[in-house]
Design a protein around this motif. Sequence first.
Motif, PDB file in Angstrom:
ATOM      1  N   LYS A   2      27.728  -7.946   7.153  1.00 27.08           N
ATOM      2  CA  LYS A   2      26.519  -7.155   7.401  1.00 27.08           C
ATOM      3  C   LYS A   2      26.906  -6.034   8.359  1.00 27.08           C
ATOM      4  O   LYS A   2      27.013  -6.240   9.570  1.00 27.08           O
ATOM      5  CB  LYS A   2      25.414  -8.020   8.001  1.00 27.08           C
ATOM      6  CG  LYS A   2      24.843  -9.016   7.021  1.00 27.08           C
ATOM      7  CD  LYS A   2      23.701  -9.772   7.669  1.00 27.08           C
ATOM      8  CE  LYS A   2      23.065 -10.728   6.694  1.00 27.08           C
ATOM      9  NZ  LYS A   2      21.974 -11.490   7.325  1.00 27.08           N
ATOM     10  N   LEU A   3      27.131  -4.857   7.799  1.00 27.07           N
ATOM     11  CA  LEU A   3      27.643  -3.718   8.562  1.00 27.07           C
ATOM     12  C   LEU A   3      26.515  -2.977   9.264  1.00 27.07           C
ATOM     13  O   LEU A   3      25.576  -2.502   8.622  1.00 27.07           O
ATOM     14  CB  LEU A   3      28.389  -2.767   7.631  1.00 27.07           C
ATOM     15  CG  LEU A   3      29.002  -1.539   8.281  1.00 27.07           C
ATOM     16  CD1 LEU A   3      30.120  -1.940   9.238  1.00 27.07           C
ATOM     17  CD2 LEU A   3      29.527  -0.581   7.212  1.00 27.07           C
ATOM     18  N   GLU A  45      22.445  -1.937   8.277  1.00 26.79           N
ATOM     19  CA  GLU A  45      21.531  -1.158   9.114  1.00 26.79           C
ATOM     20  C   GLU A  45      22.272   0.049   9.679  1.00 26.79           C
ATOM     21  O   GLU A  45      23.486   0.041   9.811  1.00 26.79           O
ATOM     22  CB  GLU A  45      20.931  -2.006  10.237  1.00 26.79           C
ATOM     23  CG  GLU A  45      21.939  -2.569  11.201  1.00 26.79           C
ATOM     24  CD  GLU A  45      21.355  -3.606  12.160  1.00 26.79           C
ATOM     25  OE1 GLU A  45      20.127  -3.798  12.198  1.00 26.79           O
ATOM     26  OE2 GLU A  45      22.146  -4.225  12.877  1.00 26.79           O
ATOM     27  N   LYS A  46      21.481   1.093   9.968  1.00 30.29           N
ATOM     28  CA  LYS A  46      22.043   2.337  10.493  1.00 30.29           C
ATOM     29  C   LYS A  46      21.226   2.759  11.710  1.00 30.29           C
ATOM     30  O   LYS A  46      20.000   2.802  11.665  1.00 30.29           O
ATOM     31  CB  LYS A  46      21.984   3.430   9.432  1.00 30.29           C
ATOM     32  CG  LYS A  46      22.754   3.080   8.171  1.00 30.29           C
ATOM     33  CD  LYS A  46      22.531   4.109   7.076  1.00 30.29           C
ATOM     34  CE  LYS A  46      23.175   3.660   5.781  1.00 30.29           C
ATOM     35  NZ  LYS A  46      22.967   4.643   4.710  1.00 30.29           N
ATOM     36  N   VAL A  64      17.279   5.204   8.818  1.00 34.18           N
ATOM     37  CA  VAL A  64      18.046   5.232  10.066  1.00 34.18           C
ATOM     38  C   VAL A  64      17.094   5.044  11.249  1.00 34.18           C
ATOM     39  O   VAL A  64      16.085   5.724  11.364  1.00 34.18           O
ATOM     40  CB  VAL A  64      18.821   6.564  10.216  1.00 34.18           C
ATOM     41  CG1 VAL A  64      19.531   6.629  11.554  1.00 34.18           C
ATOM     42  CG2 VAL A  64      19.810   6.737   9.071  1.00 34.18           C
ATOM     43  N   LEU A  65      17.444   4.096  12.119  1.00 41.33           N
ATOM     44  CA  LEU A  65      16.685   3.873  13.344  1.00 41.33           C
ATOM     45  C   LEU A  65      17.232   4.804  14.419  1.00 41.33           C
ATOM     46  O   LEU A  65      18.431   4.812  14.688  1.00 41.33           O
ATOM     47  CB  LEU A  65      16.846   2.412  13.795  1.00 41.33           C
ATOM     48  CG  LEU A  65      16.269   2.052  15.166  1.00 41.33           C
ATOM     49  CD1 LEU A  65      14.754   2.219  15.182  1.00 41.33           C
ATOM     50  CD2 LEU A  65      16.674   0.632  15.546  1.00 41.33           C
ATOM     51  N   TYR A  92      30.107  -3.950  13.744  1.00 40.11           N
ATOM     52  CA  TYR A  92      29.584  -2.676  14.225  1.00 40.11           C
ATOM     53  C   TYR A  92      30.599  -1.581  13.936  1.00 40.11           C
ATOM     54  O   TYR A  92      31.740  -1.660  14.393  1.00 40.11           O
ATOM     55  CB  TYR A  92      29.342  -2.713  15.739  1.00 40.11           C
ATOM     56  CG  TYR A  92      28.624  -3.945  16.242  1.00 40.11           C
ATOM     57  CD1 TYR A  92      27.513  -4.463  15.576  1.00 40.11           C
ATOM     58  CD2 TYR A  92      29.060  -4.593  17.393  1.00 40.11           C
ATOM     59  CE1 TYR A  92      26.861  -5.590  16.050  1.00 40.11           C
ATOM     60  CE2 TYR A  92      28.407  -5.710  17.880  1.00 40.11           C
ATOM     61  CZ  TYR A  92      27.308  -6.204  17.203  1.00 40.11           C
ATOM     62  OH  TYR A  92      26.662  -7.321  17.685  1.00 40.11           O
ATOM     63  N   LEU A  93      30.175  -0.569  13.219  1.00 41.54           N
ATOM     64  CA  LEU A  93      31.019   0.593  12.974  1.00 41.54           C
ATOM     65  C   LEU A  93      30.499   1.729  13.842  1.00 41.54           C
ATOM     66  O   LEU A  93      29.376   2.208  13.644  1.00 41.54           O
ATOM     67  CB  LEU A  93      30.996   1.003  11.501  1.00 41.54           C
ATOM     68  CG  LEU A  93      31.842   2.232  11.176  1.00 41.54           C
ATOM     69  CD1 LEU A  93      33.335   1.895  11.263  1.00 41.54           C
ATOM     70  CD2 LEU A  93      31.502   2.779   9.806  1.00 41.54           C
TER      71      LEU A  93
END
Length: 188
Positions: A2-3, A45-46, A64-65, A92-93
């Motif tokens: 989950k990226l 998620e972003k 995007v948050l 986390y990227l």
Amino acid sequence: MKLSIILLAAGLSLRMGQDKLLMSKSNISLLQSAFNLLDEIDAFEKIVVTTKSRLEQISLPQNVLAIINEDPKRGQSSSLCLGVSNTTGTHYLFMAADQPKLTAYDIKQITETAKNNPDKIIYPRIGGKPSMPSLFPADFRKKLLALTGDTGGRVIREAYPKLCLEIKPENPENFIDIDRAEDFNGIS
């Protein structure tokens, strides 16, 4: 995997003499270019960590948050911690908003490497130096949240070298970051 992608875009841009993230080439600012790239990448998620004034001047993708860093003077760690504290992914990227040549394919090289090495910190090595984007397993969440000042993941990479994996990107020229006017003028 989950990226969670965390776009760091709250820096002060002091070396440029103006807000470099709002500087434009072909009518697209560096920040908008980063948002456009973010929109192309598949992720759980972003999140973008930025300033209120920048956010007011940009079109944010719907998925995007946005997190406002009210005090970016506290350094890179303040943005990093704000991003991490709002994530729920397994990895986390961290992306910088000043790498306008970066492509979704470049990011995929990092994420594909992570799928085969889920416990590793993964980052590209460009010109003999570690570069962004960098990927951390969520196992490092507490250590990332403990960072202070103008430091980022480098401190953790140096503390855990056996858990690090460098990649050699196919297109290293895409990883250049814009720090000086000459860098910006060299964007095509």
